[in-house]
Design an enzyme around this catalytic site. Sequence first.
Site, short mmCIF file in Angstrom:
data_model
loop_
_atom_site.label_atom_id
_atom_site.label_comp_id
_atom_site.label_asym_id
_atom_site.label_seq_id
_atom_site.Cartn_x
_atom_site.Cartn_y
_atom_site.Cartn_z
CG HIS A 1 -0.82 4.07 4.64
ND1 HIS A 1 -1.49 3.79 5.80
CD2 HIS A 1 -0.44 2.86 4.12
CE1 HIS A 1 -1.52 2.48 5.99
NE2 HIS A 1 -0.89 1.90 5.00
CB CYS B 1 -0.95 -0.01 1.19
SG CYS B 1 -0.17 -0.46 2.75
#
Length: 380
Positions: A285, A177
């Site tokens: 994130h 990710c």
Amino acid sequence: MAKTRWQCRIRKRKSTKSLRFSRLTIDDSRLIILINQKKSLLQIAGGQEDKRKVAVVGATGLVGTKMLQVLAERNFPVTELVPVASERSVGKEVEFKGEKYKVVNMTDGIAAKPAVAIFSAGGSTSLEWAPRFAEAGITVIDNSSAWRMDPTKKLVVPELNADALTAADKIIANPNCSTIQMVVALNPLHLKYKIKRIVVSTYQSVTGTGKKAVDQLFNERRGEEGVMAYKYPIDLNVIPQIDVFLDNGYTKEEMKMVNETKKIMRDDTIRVTATTVRIPVIGGHSESVNVEFEHDFDINEVRQLLSEAPGVVVQDNPAEALYPMPLWAHERDEVFVGRLRRDETQPNTLNMWIVSDNLRKGAATNAVQIAEYLAGKGLL
């Protein structure tokens, strides 16, 4: 309850892939983004409907559930859904586009003969079962780390290297990710200025660990005892460790970013060093990236290149305190970039801030975009 309204204006790009934002409303911790226009990055070629039987392996997990959501939202042409999970979940029901589907085991998932199986069931499960699906002629898109660095498997971010895919690729790896969002933002700059070195520090959501970590965060916030996904409390804390430590002192997550970046960008000369950190956030994130180029750049040209890049939204207006945050990125498919500024300590070096929803572009959306590309090119 009173609402706080934030107004932001983002210049509309000429590209048909651009977004036009209207009002952003924050009500408590929920962010509602009103979008006047949105087009998918990748669509089935020619607009023709090419329906497919699709399996989602790990359908009851946090990422698997997001896979189902993204498949529905992007209107991937599914004739029949085959939700697959571990034996303890067999018989449970999942909902997809208003219909209920019973979860089946791995063997029954293969017997259903889907055209594509999107895996999000962990590395050991993928190592055991992805080859069995592939042997049955099913194309596997795997979200685990099991196949990423296998030299015989493609590691794909569609904006960068989907062109490498062929019908013979029966196991395709979905990258980590934190790597995905970074390379989506860096690729247009690499093509123009050529990257020499990347220094990245990440600030990663607890959703990257899974439901157990989300439960830990909210239990701690309520002052309740419960399961611990981490060795330490995560609420009101920062944990500078993601995954296990390796012999070189880096964590496995940090070395994923180092190695995957080179493979995806097809350039082993790029030097990467990473520090990955877990923070008490659920929206996505964030990454602080310092990137050194071989050639000098103009900061306005950097903004222009990024604004025209597929899948990227530039939020960079210090005068109005506009910059990417997980608050904006949550439930969005794009990669948000801001805080663009020259590193004044050495030549040809740029500082930037990159944010993306790790469950969407960092996992589910990227996998579905790979499936869209395969279907559009007739490779399924």
